[in-house]
Design a protein around this motif. Structure first.
Motif, short mmCIF file in Angstrom:
data_model
loop_
_atom_site.label_atom_id
_atom_site.label_comp_id
_atom_site.label_asym_id
_atom_site.label_seq_id
_atom_site.Cartn_x
_atom_site.Cartn_y
_atom_site.Cartn_z
N LEU A 197 21.54 -100.95 16.23
CA LEU A 197 21.52 -99.22 16.25
C LEU A 197 23.03 -99.57 16.75
O LEU A 197 23.28 -100.05 18.01
N PRO A 198 23.85 -98.62 16.36
CA PRO A 198 25.39 -99.04 16.64
C PRO A 198 25.69 -97.79 18.06
O PRO A 198 24.45 -97.29 18.44
N LYS A 199 26.49 -98.48 18.47
CA LYS A 199 27.05 -97.93 20.05
C LYS A 199 27.33 -96.58 20.09
O LYS A 199 28.06 -96.18 18.93
N THR A 200 26.97 -96.22 21.36
CA THR A 200 26.79 -94.55 21.80
C THR A 200 28.72 -94.68 22.01
O THR A 200 29.29 -95.87 22.50
N LYS A 201 29.59 -93.45 22.11
CA LYS A 201 30.71 -93.48 22.74
C LYS A 201 30.62 -94.00 23.64
O LYS A 201 31.67 -94.36 24.69
N GLN A 202 29.46 -93.31 24.97
CA GLN A 202 29.01 -93.58 26.09
C GLN A 202 29.21 -94.64 26.43
O GLN A 202 29.52 -95.91 27.36
N GLU A 203 28.33 -96.40 25.69
CA GLU A 203 28.62 -97.41 25.58
C GLU A 203 29.38 -98.34 25.81
O GLU A 203 29.59 -99.06 26.58
N ILE A 204 30.60 -97.25 24.39
CA ILE A 204 31.74 -97.92 24.33
C ILE A 204 32.73 -98.47 25.22
O ILE A 204 33.48 -99.05 25.74
N ARG A 205 32.53 -96.65 26.19
CA ARG A 205 33.47 -96.70 27.35
C ARG A 205 33.22 -97.08 28.28
O ARG A 205 34.05 -98.18 29.23
N GLN A 206 32.21 -97.21 27.92
CA GLN A 206 31.09 -98.28 29.53
C GLN A 206 31.84 -99.89 29.43
O GLN A 206 31.70 -100.40 30.28
N GLU A 266 44.57 -96.94 37.13
CA GLU A 266 44.33 -95.37 36.87
C GLU A 266 43.89 -94.93 37.64
O GLU A 266 43.57 -93.59 37.38
N ALA A 267 42.42 -95.43 38.65
CA ALA A 267 42.27 -94.90 40.13
C ALA A 267 43.54 -93.86 40.13
O ALA A 267 42.94 -92.17 40.90
N TRP A 268 44.54 -94.22 40.56
CA TRP A 268 45.43 -93.74 41.38
C TRP A 268 46.18 -92.53 40.11
O TRP A 268 46.68 -91.46 40.87
N ARG A 269 46.25 -92.68 39.30
CA ARG A 269 46.82 -91.58 38.39
C ARG A 269 45.88 -90.04 38.45
O ARG A 269 46.14 -89.12 37.99
N ASP A 270 44.64 -90.91 38.14
CA ASP A 270 43.80 -89.40 38.21
C ASP A 270 44.09 -88.76 39.42
O ASP A 270 43.43 -87.77 39.35
N PHE A 271 43.38 -89.69 40.47
CA PHE A 271 43.94 -88.72 41.78
C PHE A 271 45.24 -87.62 41.55
O PHE A 271 45.01 -86.48 42.01
N PHE A 272 46.10 -88.48 41.39
CA PHE A 272 47.42 -87.45 41.51
C PHE A 272 47.54 -86.24 40.41
O PHE A 272 47.87 -85.54 40.58
N LEU A 273 46.69 -86.34 39.37
CA LEU A 273 46.53 -85.71 37.93
C LEU A 273 45.80 -84.49 38.23
O LEU A 273 45.35 -83.70 36.99
N HIS A 274 45.00 -85.22 38.90
CA HIS A 274 43.74 -83.90 39.44
C HIS A 274 42.82 -84.46 38.48
O HIS A 274 42.28 -82.81 37.73
N ARG A 275 41.90 -85.26 37.78
CA ARG A 275 41.75 -85.76 36.51
C ARG A 275 40.29 -86.16 37.10
O ARG A 275 40.66 -86.45 38.43
N THR A 276 38.77 -85.61 36.63
CA THR A 276 38.09 -85.97 36.77
C THR A 276 37.21 -86.80 35.73
O THR A 276 37.32 -86.87 34.90
N LYS A 277 37.00 -88.21 36.05
CA LYS A 277 35.98 -88.71 35.19
C LYS A 277 34.85 -88.00 34.41
O LYS A 277 34.01 -87.15 34.66
N GLU A 278 35.00 -88.09 32.93
CA GLU A 278 33.51 -87.31 32.13
C GLU A 278 32.30 -88.22 32.68
O GLU A 278 32.38 -89.39 31.98
N PRO A 279 31.32 -87.29 32.59
CA PRO A 279 30.30 -88.09 32.60
C PRO A 279 29.44 -88.41 30.80
O PRO A 279 29.44 -88.63 30.39
#
Length: 151
Positions: free
Chosen positions: A115-124, A138-151
């Motif tokens: 089966l083709p890979k899902t977007k989540q598998e590609i992201r992982q 990237e973790a520091w950038r996300d912290f300072f810009l108040h970003r959260t990781k999508e589930p």
């Protein structure tokens, strides 16, 4: 002569601020500012509480839907159809007149399609291939810009 004019103007200004009407007006303005500031804080608190209330109501609706889904699953698990299907799967049983073919798992898996890979598998996979240094940046950038990781 110029210094005398400046002094007299300065003295007039000081004299104006010592007038009781000006002092009362300044005190009234100060009280108005305090009341406005307090009401703004109250409005901000009310807004935050409304956001929290809406969030909790949404979570409540989600939980109700999950409960309804579980109730329907329980009804299905108690039905005769489920008992029949589970007996066929787990106990290798068949209805009278049916033939049962048992195929080894290795044979069945050799004829499957990838089966083709899902977007989540590609992201992982992208996350795993990144270096530790770039993950940290990237973790520091996300912290300072108040970003959260999508589930």
């Amino acid at each position: 002569m110029l210094s005398k004019i400046k002094i007299t103007d300065w003295q007039k200004t000081i004299k104006q601020f010592s007038d009781i009407r000006i002092i009362g007006l300044l005190a009234f303005g100060f009280v108005v500012l305090l009341v406005a500031w307090s009401s703004l804080k109250t409005l901000q608190l009310n807004y935050e509480l409304e956001k929290e209330k809406a969030s909790l109501e949404q979570k409540n609706r989600i939980k109700k839907l999950e409960n309804e889904n579980l109730r329907l699953q329980n009804v299905y698990f108690e039905s005769d159809e489920y008992l029949q299907l589970s007996a066929r799967r787990q106990l290798n049983k068949a209805k009278p007149g049916e033939k049962l073919y048992l195929i080894p798992k290795s044979v069945a898996m050799s004829h499957t399609v990838q089966l083709p890979k899902t977007k989540q598998e590609i992201r992982q996979e992208k996350e795993r291939s990144k270096s530790r240094f770039s993950k940290n940046l990237e973790a520091w950038r996300d912290f300072f810009l108040h970003r959260t990781k999508e589930p």
